[in-house]
Design a protein around this motif. Structure first.
Motif, PDB file in Angstrom:
ATOM      1  N   THR A 131      13.752  49.164 167.228  1.00 53.85           N
ATOM      2  CA  THR A 131      13.091  50.328 167.576  1.00 53.85           C
ATOM      3  C   THR A 131      12.177  49.719 168.800  1.00 53.85           C
TER       4      THR A 131
ATOM      5  N   SER B  12      17.213  51.303 170.080  1.00 52.54           N
ATOM      6  CA  SER B  12      16.948  52.868 169.523  1.00 52.54           C
ATOM      7  C   SER B  12      15.432  53.218 170.020  1.00 52.54           C
TER       8      SER B  12
ATOM      9  N   ILE C 288      11.711  55.501 170.315  1.00 52.32           N
ATOM     10  CA  ILE C 288      10.873  57.066 170.100  1.00 52.32           C
ATOM     11  C   ILE C 288      10.206  57.147 171.111  1.00 52.32           C
TER      12      ILE C 288
ATOM     13  N   ALA D 283      17.627  63.208 175.155  1.00 50.63           N
ATOM     14  CA  ALA D 283      18.120  64.050 173.650  1.00 50.63           C
ATOM     15  C   ALA D 283      19.611  63.830 173.720  1.00 50.63           C
TER      16      ALA D 283
ATOM     17  N   ARG E  74      14.479  60.167 169.691  1.00 48.61           N
ATOM     18  CA  ARG E  74      14.023  61.068 169.437  1.00 48.61           C
ATOM     19  C   ARG E  74      12.503  61.313 170.124  1.00 48.61           C
ATOM     20  N   MET E  75      12.139  62.200 170.099  1.00 50.21           N
ATOM     21  CA  MET E  75      10.738  62.672 170.810  1.00 50.21           C
ATOM     22  C   MET E  75       9.737  63.053 169.878  1.00 50.21           C
ATOM     23  N   GLU E  76       8.423  62.406 170.003  1.00 56.83           N
ATOM     24  CA  GLU E  76       7.348  62.973 169.403  1.00 56.83           C
ATOM     25  C   GLU E  76       6.395  63.626 170.394  1.00 56.83           C
TER      26      GLU E  76
ATOM     27  N   SER F 160       7.200  53.690 162.183  1.00 62.21           N
ATOM     28  CA  SER F 160       8.409  53.475 163.002  1.00 62.21           C
ATOM     29  C   SER F 160       8.824  52.082 162.644  1.00 62.21           C
TER      30      SER F 160
END
Length: 328
Positions: free
Chosen positions: A2, A26, A28, A50, A56-58, A75
């Motif tokens: 990630t 991957s 974030i 997306a 994935r969005m934080e 993470s």
């Protein structure tokens, strides 16, 4: 593995995250989605990312130290690309504390999070503005040139980030790389940038204000070339405890009037120009010497302004629902 990308709903961040996803990483993303410019554009960038299952969005503020520390730790990410910041030279004159919050506190939050999580490599955004106001001469601005005379608060915060990173690399031994960006442009770019705002005004038939009486020059760098450089640096960390700073630009400065002429050709319209003196915080020219980055990664900018601006215009027409004849 990630990768965390801060500012992932921003112009550069979205393109970096997308390229990482395309090569099988991957990602974030972290972004606060503030209203510095139209949040709809940030939402559109986030929607594009997306579409990738590995993204994935934080929605979080990088200046929230507890949130950043928890995110990086949980993470398991060992690489962080930190691009979130409050941008804009002129905006900093009227809103200085926005830069203290995002650029200084935000950078420090990421440093603390990364050192506690024992991150292997932090790549972060700096700016060509750290060089101050210099003439267009020689072989360009080099990383070992003096950076002690910032002419804007924005520039001062970016240089401060470099110094913070140097201290953390020395104290805690995790590798870091800073990137001094030179005028990034392209599709899905920032509306506050001159090429973007000029496009809007030209197509509305409104005059554009040309500062510095048109005598300024910028090292316009296309977004795809910028992403090449960022990923090249991410893949080549300094040794343990190392901290390196790299210029990342086109290395071919273009005069402001030449940029406007190229834009007029792409739009098929002539701009109504009002000449103005330089504004506080502006610099006369930027010119990247990229030999250090080339030695590390083989970096070679490929997209000339004459090719990149028409690509931007094509995207802009689609984004605004306009056709070749102008506004509907």
């Amino acid at each position: 593995m990630t990768v965390i990308v801060t500012g992932a709903a921003g112009f550069v961040g979205m393109h970096v995250a997308e390229r990482l996803l395309q090569r099988g990483e991957s990602v974030i993303g972290v972004d606060v989605f503030n209203a510095y410019y139209d949040p709809a554009l940030k939402e559109a960038r986030a929607e594009r990312l997306a579409a990738f299952p590995a993204f994935r969005m934080e929605r979080a503020d990088i200046a929230d130290e507890a949130a950043m520390r928890a995110l990086v730790a949980e993470s398991g990410a060992k690489r962080v690309v930190h691009l979130a910041a409050q941008a804009g030279v002129r905006y900093s004159i009227e809103h200085p504390f926005a830069y203290e919050h995002s650029n200084l506190k935000g950078h420090l939050s990421l440093l603390e999070a990364c050192r506690h999580a024992k991150v292997d490599h932090l790549v972060y955004a700096s700016s060509s503005s750290v060089y101050g106001d210099r003439p267009l001469e020689g072989a360009g601005f080099r990383e070992d040139d003096p950076t002690v005379s910032p002419v804007s608060l924005y520039a001062a915060t970016k240089r401060s980030c470099e110094l913070l990173s140097q201290s953390y690399a020395t104290l805690y031994g995790f590798p870091q790389s800073g990137l001094r960006f030179f005028t990034v442009y392209g599709p899905m770019g920032r509306p506050d940038m001159a090429y973007f705002s000029f496009t809007e005004k030209i197509m509305r038939g409104e005059p554009i204000e040309v500062y510095g009486n048109g005598e300024m020059a910028r090292d316009f760098t296309y977004i795809d070339d910028i992403v090449d450089g960022i990923l090249g640096v991410l893949d080549n960390p300094p040794s343990e405890g190392g901290h390196e700073v790299y210029n990342i630009g086109d290395s071919k400065p273009v005069g402001l009037m030449d940029m406007i002429q190229t834009l007029e050709k792409a739009l098929g319209r002539e701009a109504i120009k009002i000449m103005r003196p330089m504004q506080p915080g502006d610099v006369t020219a930027t010119y990247a010497n990229v030999s250090k980055l080339h030695k590390l990664t083989g970096y070679e900018p490929r997209v000339l302004l004459s090719e990149g601006l028409p690509r931007f215009v094509e995207w802009w027409r689609s984004w605004n629902g306009r056709n070749a004849t102008g506004p509907q």
